[in-house]
Motif scaffolding. Structure first.
Motif, PDB file in Angstrom:
ATOM      1  N   UNK A 291     -12.677 -16.856   1.741  1.00  0.00           N
ATOM      2  CA  UNK A 291     -13.625 -16.538   2.842  1.00  0.00           C
ATOM      3  C   UNK A 291     -13.064 -15.838   3.637  1.00  0.00           C
ATOM      4  N   UNK A 292     -13.892 -14.794   3.893  1.00  0.00           N
ATOM      5  CA  UNK A 292     -13.381 -13.627   4.851  1.00  0.00           C
ATOM      6  C   UNK A 292     -14.146 -13.566   6.288  1.00  0.00           C
ATOM      7  N   UNK A 293     -13.434 -13.242   7.054  1.00  0.00           N
ATOM      8  CA  UNK A 293     -13.888 -13.295   8.539  1.00  0.00           C
ATOM      9  C   UNK A 293     -14.676 -11.790   8.821  1.00  0.00           C
ATOM     10  N   UNK A 294     -14.982 -11.723  10.109  1.00  0.00           N
ATOM     11  CA  UNK A 294     -15.399 -10.268  10.574  1.00  0.00           C
ATOM     12  C   UNK A 294     -14.284  -9.659  10.976  1.00  0.00           C
ATOM     13  N   UNK A 295     -14.389  -8.173  10.717  1.00  0.00           N
ATOM     14  CA  UNK A 295     -13.465  -7.348  11.262  1.00  0.00           C
ATOM     15  C   UNK A 295     -13.907  -7.030  12.616  1.00  0.00           C
ATOM     16  N   UNK A 296     -12.863  -6.458  13.542  1.00  0.00           N
ATOM     17  CA  UNK A 296     -13.082  -6.131  14.846  1.00  0.00           C
ATOM     18  C   UNK A 296     -14.348  -5.114  15.013  1.00  0.00           C
ATOM     19  N   UNK A 297     -14.477  -4.341  13.985  1.00  0.00           N
ATOM     20  CA  UNK A 297     -15.480  -3.304  14.184  1.00  0.00           C
ATOM     21  C   UNK A 297     -17.073  -3.698  13.975  1.00  0.00           C
ATOM     22  N   UNK A 298     -16.867  -5.031  13.501  1.00  0.00           N
ATOM     23  CA  UNK A 298     -18.161  -5.813  13.372  1.00  0.00           C
ATOM     24  C   UNK A 298     -18.523  -6.727  14.647  1.00  0.00           C
ATOM     25  N   UNK A 299     -17.798  -6.694  15.531  1.00  0.00           N
ATOM     26  CA  UNK A 299     -18.219  -7.370  16.547  1.00  0.00           C
ATOM     27  C   UNK A 299     -18.973  -6.710  17.487  1.00  0.00           C
TER      28      UNK A 299
ATOM     29  N   UNK B 111     -16.871 -17.114  14.208  1.00  0.00           N
ATOM     30  CA  UNK B 111     -16.760 -16.014  14.899  1.00  0.00           C
ATOM     31  C   UNK B 111     -15.392 -15.733  15.594  1.00  0.00           C
ATOM     32  N   UNK B 112     -14.584 -14.823  15.263  1.00  0.00           N
ATOM     33  CA  UNK B 112     -14.918 -13.944  14.168  1.00  0.00           C
ATOM     34  C   UNK B 112     -14.671 -14.267  12.688  1.00  0.00           C
ATOM     35  N   UNK B 113     -13.863 -15.647  12.650  1.00  0.00           N
ATOM     36  CA  UNK B 113     -13.630 -16.189  11.543  1.00  0.00           C
ATOM     37  C   UNK B 113     -12.207 -16.180  10.828  1.00  0.00           C
ATOM     38  N   UNK B 114     -12.117 -16.436   9.659  1.00  0.00           N
ATOM     39  CA  UNK B 114     -10.793 -16.541   8.877  1.00  0.00           C
ATOM     40  C   UNK B 114      -9.966 -15.035   9.064  1.00  0.00           C
ATOM     41  N   UNK B 115      -8.832 -15.177   9.488  1.00  0.00           N
ATOM     42  CA  UNK B 115      -7.981 -13.953   9.819  1.00  0.00           C
ATOM     43  C   UNK B 115      -7.796 -13.814  11.253  1.00  0.00           C
TER      44      UNK B 115
ATOM     45  N   UNK C 140     -14.575 -22.862  15.842  1.00  0.00           N
ATOM     46  CA  UNK C 140     -15.636 -21.891  15.935  1.00  0.00           C
ATOM     47  C   UNK C 140     -15.036 -20.613  15.809  1.00  0.00           C
ATOM     48  N   UNK C 141     -13.693 -20.109  16.523  1.00  0.00           N
ATOM     49  CA  UNK C 141     -13.144 -19.023  16.405  1.00  0.00           C
ATOM     50  C   UNK C 141     -12.651 -18.872  14.952  1.00  0.00           C
ATOM     51  N   UNK C 142     -11.917 -20.014  14.313  1.00  0.00           N
ATOM     52  CA  UNK C 142     -11.399 -19.651  13.149  1.00  0.00           C
ATOM     53  C   UNK C 142     -12.412 -19.829  11.896  1.00  0.00           C
ATOM     54  N   UNK C 143     -13.434 -20.253  12.075  1.00  0.00           N
ATOM     55  CA  UNK C 143     -14.424 -20.277  10.910  1.00  0.00           C
ATOM     56  C   UNK C 143     -15.544 -19.824  10.845  1.00  0.00           C
TER      57      UNK C 143
ATOM     58  N   UNK D  44      -8.585 -13.267  21.274  1.00  0.00           N
ATOM     59  CA  UNK D  44      -8.475 -13.436  19.906  1.00  0.00           C
ATOM     60  C   UNK D  44      -8.090 -12.112  19.437  1.00  0.00           C
ATOM     61  N   UNK D  45      -7.009 -12.020  18.867  1.00  0.00           N
ATOM     62  CA  UNK D  45      -6.633 -10.706  17.859  1.00  0.00           C
ATOM     63  C   UNK D  45      -7.504 -10.774  16.552  1.00  0.00           C
ATOM     64  N   UNK D  46      -8.291  -9.512  16.368  1.00  0.00           N
ATOM     65  CA  UNK D  46      -9.257  -9.755  15.458  1.00  0.00           C
ATOM     66  C   UNK D  46      -8.631  -8.398  14.277  1.00  0.00           C
ATOM     67  N   UNK D  47      -8.690  -8.791  12.974  1.00  0.00           N
ATOM     68  CA  UNK D  47      -8.192  -7.758  12.084  1.00  0.00           C
ATOM     69  C   UNK D  47      -9.158  -6.868  12.252  1.00  0.00           C
ATOM     70  N   UNK D  48      -8.472  -5.404  12.027  1.00  0.00           N
ATOM     71  CA  UNK D  48      -9.429  -4.243  11.993  1.00  0.00           C
ATOM     72  C   UNK D  48      -9.633  -3.849  10.516  1.00  0.00           C
TER      73      UNK D  48
END
Length: 140
Positions: A1-9, A73-77, A68-71, A133-137
């Motif tokens: 299960x992948x989360x959103x990347x920073x660029x998707x926000x 938006x932005x989700x896993x990662x 919510x943040x972990x699953x 939140x630190x969001x993966x790029x």
């Protein structure tokens, strides 16, 4: 299960979940956290307080924000950096808590997203605050 990347926000993007607080949830939270305040666990004691009933731990409500943040938006990662919380009203057993997070700021240099966070019961705010939140790029 992948989360959103920073660029998707995008600003104002949001997600929410709803959870009904049960006695088992409060008891499990007490066991995990070590917070065995009788206000949360003992009906007779809770009846003597201004609340007149058992209430959930405030941080259980805070944990719904993490969910919510972990699953969603932005989700896993995603990695929680900070959270402010104001507890506005008690949450009782059987209450349905709706938790919503909304993107308010995006810091591309640091990869941080700032979210407005709000938890409501029957349309009334029970907790609110702000999460960073630190969001993966995405890989270049």
């Amino acid at each position: 299960m992948a989360g959103l990347f920073f660029e998707d926000l995008t600003l104002d993007q949001s997600a929410q979940i709803a959870r009904t607080v049960g006695a088992a949830d409060v008891e499990a939270f007490a066991a995990v956290s070590g917070d065995d305040n009788p206000l949360h666990l003992d009906e007779a004691y809770a009846a003597t307080t201004p609340f007149k009933r058992r209430i959930a731990h405030g941080m259980l409500t805070g944990a719904y924000i993490s969910a919510v943040l972990g699953s969603r938006l932005p989700g896993p990662g995603a990695v929680y950096v900070s959270q402010t919380l104001r507890f506005r009203r008690p949450v009782g057993l059987g209450d349905e808590v709706t938790t919503k997070v909304t993107v308010r700021e995006l810091d591309a240099r640091r990869g941080h997203a700032t979210f407005a966070t709000v938890c409501t019961v029957a349309g009334k705010t029970v907790a609110d605050g702000e999460a960073v939140v630190l969001v993966p790029k995405r890989e270049a």
